[in-house]
Scaffold this active site. Sequence first.
Site, mmCIF file in Angstrom:
data_model
loop_
_atom_site.group_PDB
_atom_site.id
_atom_site.type_symbol
_atom_site.label_atom_id
_atom_site.label_comp_id
_atom_site.label_asym_id
_atom_site.label_seq_id
_atom_site.Cartn_x
_atom_site.Cartn_y
_atom_site.Cartn_z
ATOM 1 N N LYS A 1 -10.688 -94.155 -62.323
ATOM 2 C CA LYS A 1 -9.579 -94.254 -63.264
ATOM 3 C C LYS A 1 -9.564 -95.646 -63.890
ATOM 4 C CE LYS A 1 -5.806 -91.756 -64.473
ATOM 5 N NZ LYS A 1 -5.899 -90.374 -64.996
ATOM 6 N N THR B 1 -8.139 -88.371 -60.120
ATOM 7 C CA THR B 1 -7.968 -89.725 -60.645
ATOM 8 C C THR B 1 -6.497 -90.065 -60.863
ATOM 9 O OG1 THR B 1 -8.254 -89.050 -62.965
ATOM 10 C CG2 THR B 1 -10.236 -89.667 -61.733
#
Length: 329
Positions: free
Chosen positions: A19, A79
């Site tokens: 992320k 994520t």
Amino acid sequence: MKTKSVQKAATKRTMYYGKADVFVYRTYAKPLEGIREIPESSFKGRSNIIFGMDIQVAIKGDAFLSSFTEGDNTQVVATDSMKNFILRHAGDYTGATMEGFLEFVSKEFLQKYPHIEGVTMSGQQFPFNEVEIPTESGFAPSELVFRQGLMEQPSASVQVERTADDQYEVIEQTSGVKGLRLIKVKGSSFYGYIKDEYTTLPESFDRPLFIYLDINWHYEDTDDAKGDRPDQYVCAEQVAHIAQTLFHQEDSPSIQNLIYKIGLRVLKRFPQLAEVSFVSNNRTWETILEEVSCSTDGKVFTDPRPPYGFQGFSVTKEDLALAEAEEEK
């Protein structure tokens, strides 16, 4: 047999996911105090009333191979969950530096998810500076209102991996400052380079020099990056101030020579560092008018055309030792 072959190949392939742009704003973090003061900088620490960061995380491990090859998500940490993990652990962090926070959260990831083999985290810190407010005795910094710096940003990255005995080891750590933009209006030159049928650039013996500069450094002991011993921690603000000071002091014959001298000064001030590295861009303005009627020294410039020169260079403690030996001769 086929499965073993695929698993073995997985350890050699590029395979990670994560992320980016996880924006973290923690208020009233531990202040950074007790840092080593240097002659080139008036910087004495950070209040950390606002501790702001833009963080990226990537995780790796052979357990994730099936998510790529078979669409099997049973081992996947979403994520979005990574984002929430980082944000919530910002409330648990008791340190004062971004480097320390990145290592802290990386180890928490490995502890929470046993199938993760390694975590790489990087970040850029948002400087928030107190605004000046009027008081009865003059102006003083506010403890409530801040302005965010837009250009220069402390940066850091850390790679933490699980060891064979299920402990955690820092494989690589880097600190830095990104986004320096420095213009020196006179006192720089560039001449003596190769001239052939491809050369159109005229020599310059006193030019304005505009550079974009990113600086990174590595510690001899990665633990010093966390800031637990503030006198061994190197602040991005101080490194930026060294760069500014050397740019002012030196009549540099090239950007290459300038960043070399900056690197030597950084290593001299901070012997706990092993290496300083640079990525620099030459954004020197194009001259439009060499003289203006209303000023003795005035000239007119514009931004350069899109192609720009760049440099990459690292300076080590061995370079510093050689330079100091030359000075003693």
